[in-house]
Design a protein around this motif. Structure first.
Motif, PDB file in Angstrom:
ATOM      1  N   ILE A 186       0.836  -1.206   0.000  1.00 19.13           N
ATOM      2  CA  ILE A 186       0.000   0.000   0.000  1.00 19.13           C
ATOM      3  C   ILE A 186       0.871   1.258   0.000  1.00 19.13           C
ATOM      4  CG2 ILE A 186      -1.664   1.322   1.394  1.00 19.13           C
ATOM      5  CD1 ILE A 186      -2.886  -1.393   2.225  1.00 19.13           C
ATOM      6  N   MET A 187       0.477   2.244  -0.819  1.00 13.85           N
ATOM      7  CA  MET A 187       1.250   3.479  -0.967  1.00 13.85           C
ATOM      8  C   MET A 187       0.406   4.701  -0.667  1.00 13.85           C
ATOM      9  SD  MET A 187       4.243   4.565  -1.749  1.00 13.85           S
ATOM     10  CE  MET A 187       4.975   6.168  -2.115  1.00 13.85           C
ATOM     11  N   ASP A 188      -0.913   4.538  -0.619  1.00 13.66           N
ATOM     12  CA  ASP A 188      -1.818   5.661  -0.361  1.00 13.66           C
ATOM     13  C   ASP A 188      -3.158   5.066   0.062  1.00 13.66           C
ATOM     14  OD1 ASP A 188      -2.763   8.255  -0.188  1.00 13.66           O
ATOM     15  OD2 ASP A 188      -3.028   8.530  -2.337  1.00 13.66           O
ATOM     16  N   ALA A 189      -4.026   5.929   0.588  1.00 14.94           N
ATOM     17  CA  ALA A 189      -5.348   5.481   1.038  1.00 14.94           C
ATOM     18  C   ALA A 189      -5.199   4.288   1.985  1.00 14.94           C
ATOM     19  CB  ALA A 189      -6.247   5.135  -0.150  1.00 14.94           C
ATOM     20  N   GLY A 190      -4.295   4.431   2.944  1.00 12.85           N
ATOM     21  CA  GLY A 190      -3.882   3.325   3.803  1.00 12.85           C
ATOM     22  C   GLY A 190      -5.027   2.599   4.481  1.00 12.85           C
TER      23      GLY A 190
ATOM     24  N   LEU B 279       4.065   0.243   2.204  1.00 14.74           N
ATOM     25  CA  LEU B 279       5.447   0.593   1.864  1.00 14.74           C
ATOM     26  C   LEU B 279       6.049   1.584   2.860  1.00 14.74           C
ATOM     27  CD1 LEU B 279       5.067   0.854  -2.007  1.00 14.74           C
ATOM     28  CD2 LEU B 279       6.347  -0.884  -0.746  1.00 14.74           C
TER      29      LEU B 279
ATOM     30  N   VAL C 210       8.274   3.679   2.147  1.00 14.93           N
ATOM     31  CA  VAL C 210       8.479   4.954   1.445  1.00 14.93           C
ATOM     32  C   VAL C 210       7.193   5.785   1.350  1.00 14.93           C
ATOM     33  CG1 VAL C 210      10.461   4.229   0.038  1.00 14.93           C
ATOM     34  CG2 VAL C 210       8.134   3.812  -0.798  1.00 14.93           C
ATOM     35  N   SER C 211       6.094   5.251   1.839  1.00 13.11           N
ATOM     36  CA  SER C 211       4.843   6.024   1.758  1.00 13.11           C
ATOM     37  C   SER C 211       4.825   7.109   2.828  1.00 13.11           C
ATOM     38  CB  SER C 211       3.634   5.095   1.917  1.00 13.11           C
ATOM     39  OG  SER C 211       3.542   4.632   3.241  1.00 13.11           O
ATOM     40  N   ASN C 212       3.844   7.999   2.740  1.00 11.28           N
ATOM     41  CA  ASN C 212       3.684   9.034   3.756  1.00 11.28           C
ATOM     42  C   ASN C 212       3.318   8.415   5.101  1.00 11.28           C
ATOM     43  OD1 ASN C 212       3.835  11.667   2.191  1.00 11.28           O
ATOM     44  ND2 ASN C 212       2.270  10.583   1.001  1.00 11.28           N
TER      45      ASN C 212
ATOM     46  N   GLU D 237       1.102   9.280   7.127  1.00  9.79           N
ATOM     47  CA  GLU D 237      -0.356   9.188   7.274  1.00  9.79           C
ATOM     48  C   GLU D 237      -0.884   7.879   6.690  1.00  9.79           C
ATOM     49  OE1 GLU D 237       1.375  11.727   6.155  1.00  9.79           O
ATOM     50  OE2 GLU D 237       0.636  13.619   7.030  1.00  9.79           O
ATOM     51  N   THR D 238      -0.233   7.383   5.659  1.00 11.20           N
ATOM     52  CA  THR D 238      -0.671   6.136   5.016  1.00 11.20           C
ATOM     53  C   THR D 238      -0.396   4.945   5.934  1.00 11.20           C
ATOM     54  OG1 THR D 238      -0.316   7.116   2.850  1.00 11.20           O
ATOM     55  CG2 THR D 238      -0.392   4.713   2.945  1.00 11.20           C
TER      56      THR D 238
END
Lengths: 208, 208
Positions: free
Chosen positions: A62-66, A84, A86-88, A90-91
């Motif tokens: 997952i990289m977004d919309a965690g 991941l 490397v994601s934000n 928040e994710t």
């Protein structure tokens, strides 16, 4: 220590057959990213239904919309979902919220993280269950392996447990076992073995 | 300029209905990451079969095994496949090899890339078709939007075309159009609109 088999390139029937053959040796069945890209959550549901004693990991990376994406995986029956490194933040935090809601677990895949030590320290404080060092398939040909990265993570984690993935085979498993990791992920070395049951059994016997 | 609709949260039937309603206004149908996690390549095949004049983008957000995973998406009928800008160079290069093999296109999603200018310069030399700035869904609540990042990318690209995603709506589309981008990705502003055809038509009319 748990042995995780990464199922990336087999059909669903072949996966179910492999898990049947290797019963008792494989603790976690990973529905790999290419498998999810091809078939979505179908294999997660099928494996969970047939093998209730094996944990199922959905390697969704997952990289977004965690929270939203982790929810989908847990609803399908996954016990562990990957996000991941490397994601934000928040994710990753969204994935942790999802896991807590379902009483399940999050593994952070540290593939391609630049400052591994610093990012591990940050993520270790977010309530994730596993931090997994991972030598990308696409760079394994250059001879890289995940042992050195595992040492970096083991040195700094206080809350999460470590996991290791990326080209692990019988000839390298002992060094990893000696360094220590809660989960050891094996892909090709099991899936492409002539005798997958014997190979899994042998690998499992090397774990502590 | 092309209008891309990100289909993330609808069922397949709802997506097909939306694409029917908005015919002539939407150039690219994006099968979003959560949709792929749920259903794999099923929606890619279904949309491609029903709408041969619409390009289909598979938002696989590839992070490893670039050639192998992109192959799967192109084989299913995708015209464009996404790979993450934070992945290893070898992964992006593998996706480009796959695209050349199938005569299709690669979009690099720059979500969570730290040094955007430097990484854009690197990726622009790898033969990709689109470089997409993308404000993560998980950080849009903090008020971030992708316009400033689009300017950074537009300043340095020489080969690829730019694309933009992340909370784009009618009130922000003109600034993006004036800055310039080959593809503008709109998600919620179309999918959650009361009148999706009218909204898509209006958005498309703002494009140059």
């Amino acid at each position: 220590m748990k042995l995780q088999a990464a199922l990336d390139t087999l059909t669903l029937d072949e996966c179910l057959e492999l898990l049947e053959e290797t019963k008792g040796y494989i603790d976690i069945a990973e529905v790999g990213t290419p498998f999810i890209i091809e078939a979505g959550m179908v294999p997660v549901r099928a494996i969970k239904e047939k093998f209730d004693s094996i944990e199922v990991l959905a390697d969704a990376k997952i990289m977004d919309a965690g929270e939203f994406e982790a929810d989908k995986c847990f609803e399908a029956g996954a016990d562990i979902v990957t996000v991941l490194g490397v994601s934000n933040d928040e994710t990753i935090e969204g994935c942790v919220r999802s896991a807590k809601k379902y009483g399940k677990k999050i593994m952070v895949d540290m593939i391609a993280v630049k400052d591994l030590e610093q990012r591990t320290i940050e993520i270790d404080n977010m309530g994730v269950d596993y931090i997994c060092v991972h030598t990308a398939f696409d760079v394994q040909a250059s001879g890289k392996d995940p042992l050195e990265e595992l040492k970096v993570v083991n040195k700094v984690i206080k809350n999460a447990k470590s996991a290791v993935a990326g080209g692990v085979k019988l000839s390298t498993i002992d060094d990893i076992v000696n360094e220590g990791a809660e989960i050891i992920v094996v892909g090709g070395a099991i899936c492409n073995a002539k005798d997958r049951a014997a190979t899994s059994k042998k690998m499992k016997s090397h774990l502590k």
